[in-house]
Design a protein around this motif. Structure first.
Motif, PDB file in Angstrom:
ATOM      1  N   GLU A 122       6.449  -0.103  -8.132  1.00  0.00           N
ATOM      2  CA  GLU A 122       5.815  -1.171  -8.909  1.00  0.00           C
ATOM      3  C   GLU A 122       5.388  -2.322  -7.994  1.00  0.00           C
ATOM      4  OE1 GLU A 122       6.458  -3.397 -13.174  1.00  0.00           O
ATOM      5  OE2 GLU A 122       8.245  -2.799 -12.041  1.00  0.00           O
ATOM      6  N   LYS A 123       6.256  -2.705  -7.060  1.00  0.00           N
ATOM      7  CA  LYS A 123       5.890  -3.755  -6.107  1.00  0.00           C
ATOM      8  C   LYS A 123       4.684  -3.327  -5.282  1.00  0.00           C
ATOM      9  CE  LYS A 123      10.743  -5.158  -5.698  1.00  0.00           C
ATOM     10  NZ  LYS A 123      11.961  -5.051  -4.863  1.00  0.00           N
ATOM     11  N   PHE A 124       4.679  -2.054  -4.882  1.00  0.00           N
ATOM     12  CA  PHE A 124       3.568  -1.525  -4.102  1.00  0.00           C
ATOM     13  C   PHE A 124       2.271  -1.623  -4.904  1.00  0.00           C
ATOM     14  CE2 PHE A 124       0.722   1.799  -2.687  1.00  0.00           C
ATOM     15  CZ  PHE A 124       0.807   1.749  -1.308  1.00  0.00           C
ATOM     16  N   GLY A 125       2.331  -1.213  -6.173  1.00  0.00           N
ATOM     17  CA  GLY A 125       1.140  -1.239  -7.010  1.00  0.00           C
ATOM     18  C   GLY A 125       0.595  -2.635  -7.212  1.00  0.00           C
ATOM     19  N   LYS A 126       1.474  -3.577  -7.436  1.00  0.00           N
ATOM     20  CA  LYS A 126       1.040  -4.966  -7.665  1.00  0.00           C
ATOM     21  C   LYS A 126       0.371  -5.550  -6.422  1.00  0.00           C
ATOM     22  CE  LYS A 126       4.350  -6.071 -11.332  1.00  0.00           C
ATOM     23  NZ  LYS A 126       3.301  -5.935 -12.355  1.00  0.00           N
ATOM     24  N   LYS A 127       0.824  -5.138  -5.233  1.00  0.00           N
ATOM     25  CA  LYS A 127       0.255  -5.702  -4.001  1.00  0.00           C
ATOM     26  C   LYS A 127      -0.969  -4.940  -3.516  1.00  0.00           C
ATOM     27  CE  LYS A 127       1.157  -7.553   0.539  1.00  0.00           C
ATOM     28  NZ  LYS A 127       2.150  -8.188   1.412  1.00  0.00           N
ATOM     29  N   TYR A 128      -0.947  -3.604  -3.629  1.00  0.00           N
ATOM     30  CA  TYR A 128      -2.005  -2.805  -2.994  1.00  0.00           C
ATOM     31  C   TYR A 128      -2.908  -2.083  -3.986  1.00  0.00           C
ATOM     32  CZ  TYR A 128       0.924  -3.637   1.100  1.00  0.00           C
ATOM     33  OH  TYR A 128       1.662  -4.226   2.109  1.00  0.00           O
ATOM     34  N   GLY A 129      -2.504  -1.973  -5.248  1.00  0.00           N
ATOM     35  CA  GLY A 129      -3.340  -1.298  -6.232  1.00  0.00           C
ATOM     36  C   GLY A 129      -3.742   0.088  -5.774  1.00  0.00           C
ATOM     37  N   ASN A 130      -5.069   0.337  -5.789  1.00  0.00           N
ATOM     38  CA  ASN A 130      -5.570   1.654  -5.393  1.00  0.00           C
ATOM     39  C   ASN A 130      -6.131   1.663  -3.973  1.00  0.00           C
ATOM     40  OD1 ASN A 130      -7.934   0.231  -5.613  1.00  0.00           O
ATOM     41  ND2 ASN A 130      -8.918   1.600  -7.088  1.00  0.00           N
ATOM     42  N   THR A 131      -5.755   0.650  -3.179  1.00  0.00           N
ATOM     43  CA  THR A 131      -6.360   0.513  -1.846  1.00  0.00           C
ATOM     44  C   THR A 131      -5.659   1.341  -0.774  1.00  0.00           C
ATOM     45  OG1 THR A 131      -4.987  -1.416  -1.259  1.00  0.00           O
ATOM     46  CG2 THR A 131      -7.081  -1.843  -2.417  1.00  0.00           C
ATOM     47  N   TYR A 132      -4.472   1.857  -1.067  1.00  0.00           N
ATOM     48  CA  TYR A 132      -3.703   2.581  -0.052  1.00  0.00           C
ATOM     49  C   TYR A 132      -3.046   3.795  -0.721  1.00  0.00           C
ATOM     50  CZ  TYR A 132      -1.086   2.953   4.381  1.00  0.00           C
ATOM     51  OH  TYR A 132      -0.601   3.360   5.602  1.00  0.00           O
ATOM     52  N   PRO A 133      -3.579   5.003  -0.497  1.00  0.00           N
ATOM     53  CA  PRO A 133      -2.974   6.199  -1.104  1.00  0.00           C
ATOM     54  C   PRO A 133      -1.513   6.341  -0.694  1.00  0.00           C
ATOM     55  CG  PRO A 133      -5.088   6.705  -0.086  1.00  0.00           C
ATOM     56  CD  PRO A 133      -4.727   5.319   0.353  1.00  0.00           C
ATOM     57  N   VAL A 134      -0.677   6.794  -1.604  1.00  0.00           N
ATOM     58  CA  VAL A 134       0.758   6.830  -1.348  1.00  0.00           C
ATOM     59  C   VAL A 134       1.361   8.071  -1.986  1.00  0.00           C
ATOM     60  CG1 VAL A 134       1.484   5.560  -3.415  1.00  0.00           C
ATOM     61  CG2 VAL A 134       2.787   5.297  -1.280  1.00  0.00           C
ATOM     62  N   GLY A 135       2.540   8.440  -1.525  1.00  0.00           N
ATOM     63  CA  GLY A 135       3.286   9.543  -2.115  1.00  0.00           C
ATOM     64  C   GLY A 135       4.509   9.034  -2.843  1.00  0.00           C
ATOM     65  N   VAL A 136       5.028   9.837  -3.763  1.00  0.00           N
ATOM     66  CA  VAL A 136       6.274   9.495  -4.440  1.00  0.00           C
ATOM     67  C   VAL A 136       7.273  10.617  -4.211  1.00  0.00           C
ATOM     68  CG1 VAL A 136       5.354   7.948  -6.193  1.00  0.00           C
ATOM     69  CG2 VAL A 136       5.376  10.406  -6.631  1.00  0.00           C
ATOM     70  N   ARG A 137       8.498  10.206  -3.912  1.00  0.00           N
ATOM     71  CA  ARG A 137       9.586  11.165  -3.758  1.00  0.00           C
ATOM     72  C   ARG A 137      10.303  11.303  -5.088  1.00  0.00           C
ATOM     73  NH1 ARG A 137      14.534  11.373   0.722  1.00  0.00           N
ATOM     74  NH2 ARG A 137      15.543  13.214  -0.148  1.00  0.00           N
ATOM     75  N   LEU A 138      10.379  12.539  -5.563  1.00  0.00           N
ATOM     76  CA  LEU A 138      11.005  12.829  -6.841  1.00  0.00           C
ATOM     77  C   LEU A 138      12.349  13.504  -6.643  1.00  0.00           C
ATOM     78  CD1 LEU A 138       7.826  14.238  -8.606  1.00  0.00           C
ATOM     79  CD2 LEU A 138       8.795  11.951  -8.874  1.00  0.00           C
TER      80      LEU A 138
END
Length: 404
Positions: A122-138
């Motif tokens: 959530e912190k990542f999304g608020k700061k970078y939005g869709n500007t930096y592709p990212v992965g999620v560990r499940l």
């Protein structure tokens, strides 16, 4: 290609560099990496060395020279990889329980990132939005691995975002327009059962439709290497074949294809490593014979921490009659490498070598009891190179500040 260094070579290295001594055999690393690339040659795959197993920059440089990327578990490992000359596109940072500041620094470095908590996502999304592709560990709720301490995918594990929190995950992604490039799981270590990896990809394949920007399915690492004489190594080609069959029949036939990523650590460097020690003292208490060596859990903690087995050979007396010994360290604490182990007769001053010491050996070492950390040597194409000097007394003092 040689699979191991000979006893004669190890004795020569001990004589030359002193003991205790960590020795790494470059050609064994290459052999293991080629097993991976050849085994998965029929699939679009990439490999990142889980460098938490061994971070000496010479090892990082050598592994990168083979074509392998580097997987990091801390921002300092990212910095070490960059320092070693690895380009950012070949570095993967998979965080766990870290401050968001580390993720910000990883973004600034331009490396691939996997995030393992809803909070940081959530912190990542608020700061970078869709500007930096990212992965999620499940967290896939799969119990696997040779020891509960190295099993990371079960329902009580701290690692990853639980798959039953998918709706919360999707909500955060939608609200912040996050581009999820990678779905990542890692179920544990010492896995030889191909079905564990197939089960993992089944879990992830059911989630693919929720992430339109997805490019990578990351199955982590955990391939098993043999420690005890009867152990079997993971059959890489067999696992690759089972994964390919599943992907072709259940996922790739739906019009989307994905690159597979893996993060082998122990698989690449465990067997390349040797810890050479020397026998300080023999003690026969009438019940057992202790062979006390000039090393301890401060140099190799795996036997004490994980009940791990390391094969031990007497390099100095390899043809003598065998006797039963308990091999102990010089730390002022219960410090046992092997109990009731059959060895060729041990004498004070003999060199004993512990095998499979390349992964989580030096990397987990310490200065406990104010003992020195050992030197490290890399053997490559028959030549031996000192890649870390042995500690000296000044190393124990270098960060201390005298105020009284």
């Amino acid at each position: 290609m040689p699979q191991s260094l000979t006893h004669t070579q190890l004795v020569e290295l001990a004589d030359r560099f002193g003991t205790p001594l960590y020795v790494y055999h470059a050609e064994k690393i290459k052999e293991q990496y080629e097993k991976l690339t050849e085994g998965f040659s029929s699939l679009d795959s990439r490999f990142f060395f889980a460098c938490k197993a061994l971070t000496n920059i010479n090892i990082l440089k050598y592994i990168h020279s083979l074509g392998c990327g580097i997987d990091c578990s801390s921002i300092n490992e990212v910095k070490l990889a960059l320092h070693a000359g690895i380009p950012e596109e070949k570095i993967l940072y998979t965080s766990n329980g870290i401050s968001f500041a580390e993720i910000e620094e990883a973004v600034q470095s331009g490396v691939h990132i996997n995030i393992d908590s809803l909070s940081n996502l959530e912190k990542f999304g608020k700061k970078y939005g869709n500007t930096y592709p990212v992965g999620v560990r499940l967290r896939p709720n799969i119990l696997a691995g040779g020891n509960l301490k190295i099993s990371t995918g079960h329902e009580k594990s701290k690692f990853g975002i639980p798959i039953d929190q998918l709706d919360l995950l999707k909500g955060i992604v939608a609200e912040n327009s996050i581009r999820i490039k990678t779905l990542h799981i890692h179920t544990g270590s010492d896995i030889k059962d191909a079905d564990v990896f197939v089960h993992g990809i089944k879990v992830l394949s059911e989630l693919v439709s929720h992430f339109p920007d997805l490019e990578v399915i990351d199955l982590g690492g955990g391939f098993k290497v043999p420690y005890e004489p009867e152990d079997e190594e993971t059959d890489i080609a067999f696992i690759a074949d089972k994964l390919k069959k599943y992907l072709e029949t259940h996922l790739f036939n739906k019009g989307r294809t994905f690159q597979l990523w893996f993060e082998p650590g122990k698989y690449l460097v465990s067997e390349c490593g040797y810890l050479i020690t020397q026998v300080n003292v023999l003690k026969d208490n009438g019940v057992q014979i202790f062979a006390g060596i000039n090393s301890g859990l401060n140099h190799l903690i795996r036997p004490m921490m994980y009940d791990a087995y390391h094969h031990i050979v007497n390099l100095s007396n390899p043809h003598a009659e065998e006797k039963v010994y308990t091999v102990t360290g010089y730390i002022c604490e219960t410090d046992t490498f092997a109990t009731d182990r059959l060895l060729h007769e041990v004498r004070e001053g003999d060199y004993l070598v512990l095998y499979n010491a390349g992964a989580y050996g030096f990397e987990m070492s310490s200065n406990y009891n104010s003992r020195y950390k050992p030197a490290e040597v890399l053997v490559k194409e028959g030549d031996a190179f000192l890649i870390r000097r042995r500690d000296e007394f000044e190393d124990l003092l270098k960060n201390q500040i005298t105020v009284v």
